[in-house]
Design a protein around this motif. Sequence first.
Motif, PDB file in Angstrom:
ATOM      1  N   UNK A 151       4.044   0.722  -8.443  1.00 56.90           N
ATOM      2  CA  UNK A 151       2.815  -0.066  -8.509  1.00 56.90           C
ATOM      3  C   UNK A 151       1.907   0.271  -7.335  1.00 56.90           C
ATOM      4  N   UNK A 152       0.608   0.230  -7.607  1.00 58.99           N
ATOM      5  CA  UNK A 152      -0.399   0.427  -6.571  1.00 58.99           C
ATOM      6  C   UNK A 152      -1.544  -0.537  -6.841  1.00 58.99           C
ATOM      7  N   UNK A 153      -2.085  -1.121  -5.791  1.00 61.80           N
ATOM      8  CA  UNK A 153      -3.221  -2.024  -5.917  1.00 61.80           C
ATOM      9  C   UNK A 153      -4.361  -1.520  -5.049  1.00 61.80           C
ATOM     10  N   UNK A 154      -5.584  -1.669  -5.574  1.00 61.87           N
ATOM     11  CA  UNK A 154      -6.803  -1.282  -4.862  1.00 61.87           C
ATOM     12  C   UNK A 154      -7.647  -2.539  -4.711  1.00 61.87           C
ATOM     13  N   UNK A 155      -8.034  -2.845  -3.483  1.00 57.77           N
ATOM     14  CA  UNK A 155      -8.638  -4.144  -3.209  1.00 57.77           C
ATOM     15  C   UNK A 155     -10.093  -4.273  -3.622  1.00 57.77           C
ATOM     16  N   UNK A 156     -10.854  -3.147  -3.625  1.00 61.26           N
ATOM     17  CA  UNK A 156     -12.295  -3.313  -3.634  1.00 61.26           C
ATOM     18  C   UNK A 156     -12.710  -3.962  -2.320  1.00 61.26           C
ATOM     19  N   UNK A 157     -13.816  -4.668  -2.314  1.00 58.63           N
ATOM     20  CA  UNK A 157     -14.286  -5.359  -1.106  1.00 58.63           C
ATOM     21  C   UNK A 157     -13.923  -6.834  -1.209  1.00 58.63           C
ATOM     22  N   UNK A 158     -13.271  -7.352  -0.188  1.00 57.19           N
ATOM     23  CA  UNK A 158     -12.838  -8.745  -0.260  1.00 57.19           C
ATOM     24  C   UNK A 158     -12.457  -9.267   1.110  1.00 57.19           C
ATOM     25  N   UNK A 159     -12.444 -10.578   1.246  1.00 52.75           N
ATOM     26  CA  UNK A 159     -11.733 -11.202   2.347  1.00 52.75           C
ATOM     27  C   UNK A 159     -10.316 -11.492   1.846  1.00 52.75           C
ATOM     28  N   UNK A 160      -9.422 -11.779   2.754  1.00 58.62           N
ATOM     29  CA  UNK A 160      -8.046 -12.100   2.373  1.00 58.62           C
ATOM     30  C   UNK A 160      -7.981 -13.579   1.995  1.00 58.62           C
ATOM     31  N   UNK A 161      -7.633 -13.840   0.723  1.00 56.77           N
ATOM     32  CA  UNK A 161      -7.514 -15.231   0.262  1.00 56.77           C
ATOM     33  C   UNK A 161      -6.395 -15.320  -0.771  1.00 56.77           C
ATOM     34  N   UNK A 167      -2.615 -11.130  -6.401  1.00 59.90           N
ATOM     35  CA  UNK A 167      -2.751  -9.867  -7.128  1.00 59.90           C
ATOM     36  C   UNK A 167      -2.007  -8.712  -6.502  1.00 59.90           C
ATOM     37  N   UNK A 168      -1.696  -8.793  -5.219  1.00 58.81           N
ATOM     38  CA  UNK A 168      -1.098  -7.651  -4.525  1.00 58.81           C
ATOM     39  C   UNK A 168       0.356  -7.874  -4.134  1.00 58.81           C
ATOM     40  N   UNK A 169       0.896  -9.033  -4.396  1.00 54.79           N
ATOM     41  CA  UNK A 169       2.253  -9.358  -3.964  1.00 54.79           C
ATOM     42  C   UNK A 169       3.274  -8.357  -4.518  1.00 54.79           C
ATOM     43  N   UNK A 170       4.153  -7.873  -3.655  1.00 52.96           N
ATOM     44  CA  UNK A 170       5.259  -6.976  -3.985  1.00 52.96           C
ATOM     45  C   UNK A 170       4.802  -5.628  -4.565  1.00 52.96           C
ATOM     46  N   UNK A 171       3.608  -5.210  -4.221  1.00 57.51           N
ATOM     47  CA  UNK A 171       3.135  -3.911  -4.696  1.00 57.51           C
ATOM     48  C   UNK A 171       3.743  -2.816  -3.805  1.00 57.51           C
ATOM     49  N   UNK A 172       3.963  -1.621  -4.381  1.00 54.83           N
ATOM     50  CA  UNK A 172       4.504  -0.514  -3.593  1.00 54.83           C
ATOM     51  C   UNK A 172       3.488   0.009  -2.581  1.00 54.83           C
ATOM     52  N   UNK A 173       2.236   0.129  -3.001  1.00 54.25           N
ATOM     53  CA  UNK A 173       1.184   0.644  -2.136  1.00 54.25           C
ATOM     54  C   UNK A 173      -0.070  -0.195  -2.316  1.00 54.25           C
ATOM     55  N   UNK A 174      -0.601  -0.691  -1.219  1.00 54.36           N
ATOM     56  CA  UNK A 174      -1.873  -1.417  -1.219  1.00 54.36           C
ATOM     57  C   UNK A 174      -2.918  -0.581  -0.500  1.00 54.36           C
ATOM     58  N   UNK A 175      -4.012  -0.303  -1.179  1.00 53.58           N
ATOM     59  CA  UNK A 175      -5.179   0.325  -0.569  1.00 53.58           C
ATOM     60  C   UNK A 175      -6.215  -0.764  -0.373  1.00 53.58           C
ATOM     61  N   UNK A 176      -6.591  -1.025   0.881  1.00 54.64           N
ATOM     62  CA  UNK A 176      -7.426  -2.178   1.180  1.00 54.64           C
ATOM     63  C   UNK A 176      -8.583  -1.790   2.090  1.00 54.64           C
ATOM     64  N   UNK A 177      -9.751  -2.358   1.815  1.00 53.86           N
ATOM     65  CA  UNK A 177     -10.888  -2.155   2.723  1.00 53.86           C
ATOM     66  C   UNK A 177     -10.586  -2.880   4.030  1.00 53.86           C
ATOM     67  N   UNK A 178     -11.190  -2.427   5.107  1.00 51.39           N
ATOM     68  CA  UNK A 178     -10.846  -2.995   6.403  1.00 51.39           C
ATOM     69  C   UNK A 178     -12.065  -3.027   7.312  1.00 51.39           C
ATOM     70  N   UNK A 179     -12.283  -4.180   7.933  1.00 51.41           N
ATOM     71  CA  UNK A 179     -13.424  -4.371   8.820  1.00 51.41           C
ATOM     72  C   UNK A 179     -12.934  -4.719  10.226  1.00 51.41           C
TER      73      UNK A 179
END
Length: 238
Positions: A151-161, A167-179
């Motif tokens: 599994x892989x998840x892509x965040x798009x643009x978001x705050x962490x909530x 949507x991302x729990x227990x994913x193998x790879x998370x790609x997340x935007x970062x500020x």
Amino acid sequence: QSCIMVRAGNRVFLVDVGPGSIGVLQSSQAPLNLLQAVFLTHFHSDHISALYDVNLASWVAGRPNSIQVIGPAGVERVVDGFNTAFALDREYRVTHHGADLLSPEVGVLQSLTVQAGKVFEKDGLQVFAFEVDHKPIEPAFGYRFEYKGRSVAVSGDTIVNASFEAGIRRVDLLLIDALSETLITTFADAAEDAGATRRAQILRDVLDYHANTFAIDGLEKRLDIKQVALYHLVPVPA
């Protein structure tokens, strides 16, 4: 800029297509003839502006079917706009190269409006959209791909909530935007000191809707994520 390629067997998908996407894809020798769909997280220009570049390059590469552009409400307006803007371009290319090489219908983008939940399923691949917080944009999505036990998840643009975390729990790879709040605040203060008040306000507004690195810290342990990768960094590295 934002553009993530996900491959599942002989199917290729993109999540967002910001400016410069096609150059990176081509330099990476991405198999654009296998492109099935583009998932859009939202419609800021830095996530959609290369949509027709990707369409043209994959059409020329021999993609056999139209690209389906999948996204939240409003995706049909975006796709209709691109199709209209480049209608003459398509006509010129078909006339020049011939319909046998560039099938006219394959050059036309197709749109699909979806809501949160399962948005794609085929040959063992499942794709889920989950709502993220990128106000004032509503809705905005992240996407989770599940295929053959990975599994892989892509965040798009978001705050962490909460909805993002679900949507991302227990994913193998998370790609997340970062500020970086520290850097953006420093830049905003410097802009204000220099009299650039408009720039200072825009910089401070950006703090509202990207994943702060302080909020990302420890996310993988708390949500049982195997690997976290940062992309779409704010500010953009020099």
